[in-house]
Write an enzyme that holds these catalytic residues in place. Sequence first.
Site, short mmCIF file in Angstrom:
data_model
loop_
_atom_site.label_atom_id
_atom_site.label_comp_id
_atom_site.label_asym_id
_atom_site.label_seq_id
_atom_site.Cartn_x
_atom_site.Cartn_y
_atom_site.Cartn_z
N HIS A 203 0.75 -1.17 -0.14
CA HIS A 203 0.08 -0.08 0.16
C HIS A 203 0.85 1.34 0.06
CE1 HIS A 203 1.07 -0.06 4.31
NE2 HIS A 203 0.63 1.24 4.26
C1 UD1 Z 1 -1.79 5.52 5.62
C2 UD1 Z 1 -0.41 6.00 6.22
C3 UD1 Z 1 0.66 4.85 6.09
C4 UD1 Z 1 0.12 3.98 6.94
C5 UD1 Z 1 -1.30 3.33 6.14
C6 UD1 Z 1 -1.88 2.17 7.11
C7 UD1 Z 1 0.12 8.54 5.97
C8 UD1 Z 1 1.22 9.66 5.03
N1 UD1 Z 1 0.09 7.26 5.24
O1 UD1 Z 1 -1.51 5.37 4.27
O2 UD1 Z 1 1.83 5.49 6.69
O3 UD1 Z 1 1.02 2.74 6.62
O4 UD1 Z 1 -2.20 4.36 6.27
O5 UD1 Z 1 -2.54 1.32 6.09
O6 UD1 Z 1 -0.24 8.82 6.84
N2 UD1 Z 1 -8.85 5.21 1.63
C9 UD1 Z 1 -10.03 4.50 1.45
N3 UD1 Z 1 -10.58 3.95 2.63
C10 UD1 Z 1 -10.08 4.27 4.01
C11 UD1 Z 1 -8.68 4.93 3.98
C12 UD1 Z 1 -8.13 5.37 2.64
O7 UD1 Z 1 -10.73 4.21 0.54
O8 UD1 Z 1 -10.71 3.84 5.15
C13 UD1 Z 1 -8.08 5.59 0.50
C14 UD1 Z 1 -8.56 6.72 -0.15
O9 UD1 Z 1 -8.73 6.89 -1.27
C15 UD1 Z 1 -7.21 7.70 0.38
C16 UD1 Z 1 -6.29 6.70 0.05
O10 UD1 Z 1 -6.90 5.31 0.33
O11 UD1 Z 1 -7.17 8.67 -0.67
C17 UD1 Z 1 -4.96 6.75 0.93
O12 UD1 Z 1 -5.33 7.05 2.33
P1 UD1 Z 1 -4.39 7.55 3.35
O13 UD1 Z 1 -4.90 7.24 4.57
O14 UD1 Z 1 -3.83 8.98 2.92
O15 UD1 Z 1 -3.08 6.87 2.98
P2 UD1 Z 1 -2.72 5.19 3.45
O16 UD1 Z 1 -2.25 4.66 1.95
O17 UD1 Z 1 -4.00 4.58 3.77
N1 UDP Z 2 -3.70 -5.82 9.01
C1 UDP Z 2 -5.12 -6.37 9.03
N2 UDP Z 2 -5.76 -6.59 7.83
C2 UDP Z 2 -5.30 -6.73 6.57
C3 UDP Z 2 -3.86 -6.34 6.63
C4 UDP Z 2 -3.32 -5.99 7.56
O1 UDP Z 2 -5.57 -6.62 10.26
O2 UDP Z 2 -5.94 -6.89 5.65
C5 UDP Z 2 -2.82 -5.39 10.05
C6 UDP Z 2 -1.60 -6.40 10.03
O3 UDP Z 2 -1.90 -7.34 11.08
C7 UDP Z 2 -0.80 -5.04 11.16
C8 UDP Z 2 -1.42 -3.91 10.49
O4 UDP Z 2 -2.56 -4.36 9.87
O5 UDP Z 2 -1.17 -5.14 12.26
C9 UDP Z 2 -0.57 -3.12 9.48
O6 UDP Z 2 -1.19 -2.30 8.73
P1 UDP Z 2 -0.62 -1.58 7.37
O7 UDP Z 2 0.18 -2.44 6.69
O8 UDP Z 2 -1.87 -1.06 6.65
O9 UDP Z 2 0.29 -0.26 7.98
P2 UDP Z 2 1.70 -0.32 8.31
O10 UDP Z 2 2.12 -1.13 9.36
O11 UDP Z 2 2.65 -0.41 6.95
O12 UDP Z 2 1.73 1.26 8.59
#
Ligand code: UD1
Ligand code: UDP
Length: 362
Positions: A203
């Site tokens: 992601h």
């Molecule tokens: C964010 C964090 C990242 C973390 C990740 C965990 C930042 C810069 N990034 O990345 O560090 O590892 O969360 O998963 O803060 N979206 C949905 N539904 C949701 C949330 C997001 O559809 O519930 C989509 C939206 O289109 C949004 C895109 O995902 O524009 C990105 O969401 P965002 O929270 O900005 O970044 P993540 O890639 O989720």
């Molecule tokens: N995770 C989850 N469901 C999923 C994928 C990940 O519950 O489908 C959990 C995973 O066990 C871990 C956390 O989400 O605890 C990691 O989140 P993510 O990879 O989104 O973010 P990051 O750790 O890279 O910030």
Amino acid sequence: MLVFTGTRPEIIKLAPVIKKLVDEGVEFTYIHTGQHYDYEMSQVFIEELELPKPHYSFRLENYTPASQLGEVMIHIDKVVSSLKGRPKLTLVQGDTNSVLGAALASLRLGIKIGHVEAGLRSYDWRMPEEHNRRMVDHISDYLFAPTELSRRNLEDERVLGQIYVTGNTVIDALDTYFSRVLEVEGRVLEQVRFDEYVLITLHRAENVDDSKVLKSFVEILRKLPIPAVYPIHPRTKRRLLEYGLLNTVESLNHIQLLPPQGYFEFLALLKNCKLAMTDSGGVQEEVTHPKIRKYVLVLRSSTERPEAVQAGFARVVGLNPNVVLAELEKVISSSSEPPTTSPFGDGRASEKIVEIVKKELY
Ligand code: UD1
Ligand code: UDP
């Protein structure tokens, strides 16, 4: 005290801390910024992990990084001005935009900041997470470093706050909830189409927002020598669709695509996979838990968790298909077993953090 979550990993990693605060009768205001807003990216974890309902839960209007930061800060400003008295401390976890927004707002409101998972460094300045964690570390009063290496990173940068090495709360979460993983394991595995599989997640912005890099990832999926289970992050799904790649991925019979999974369900998949391939921070840590013990290929060019590499669990392989597939072959054909101890702590991080927090509050 204010406790913040914004995204999936923050809820999971603060869950054991929040539970401990509740158990110890520490009063706090729980705020979910709403950066993650889909049920399966946020609320499902609050429910599964039996956390108290957030006192305030927002929904962000815009998703540009500056808007995310700005909106989080404005919401916090309003919450704090509506509270009786000024909170003494803000607790944030990790490196997301919500964490930076909450920490900056707290700084300007005269509230001390405790940063859980301080001191991680990837030295990759393309990553918004690297910007966020550096800035938050430098404005925090209490830095809860998961390892000695993260402590050294903070000392080298001469941060102003007090550093404590606590371990990573991700280990505490796994300890706390492991029995629930066993409860769902049978049901989860019944739905998996393969006996042996690699578990994939992806992601990161630098991987999925660049169409060339995302195409390399799809090439890797196409050529995988073993089947894969792949719970897809909404950001990645959106990008695959936008770049015309989603149909290809959906047509691959050896890939089982899943929606984002609940925590217990995901851990059940991780516990039973042959290995993991991921760009997730949390997954690089979870594979090291003694009850999980898996090898992981890190689909990035750097990691802020080199402890997992040094311990022998992780290899940083990037997203070049030739390199990734060669490394994958090596892991699959090897008879060696992952180590038995985690470099990320002994499951007592939350206990240590709450003790320190209590000293500040009382
Ligand atoms: C964010 C964090 C990242 C973390 C990740 C965990 C930042 C810069 N990034 O990345 O560090 O590892 O969360 O998963 O803060 N979206 C949905 N539904 C949701 C949330 C997001 O559809 O519930 C989509 C939206 O289109 C949004 C895109 O995902 O524009 C990105 O969401 P965002 O929270 O900005 O970044 P993540 O890639 O989720
Ligand atoms: N995770 C989850 N469901 C999923 C994928 C990940 O519950 O489908 C959990 C995973 O066990 C871990 C956390 O989400 O605890 C990691 O989140 P993510 O990879 O989104 O973010 P990051 O750790 O890279 O910030």
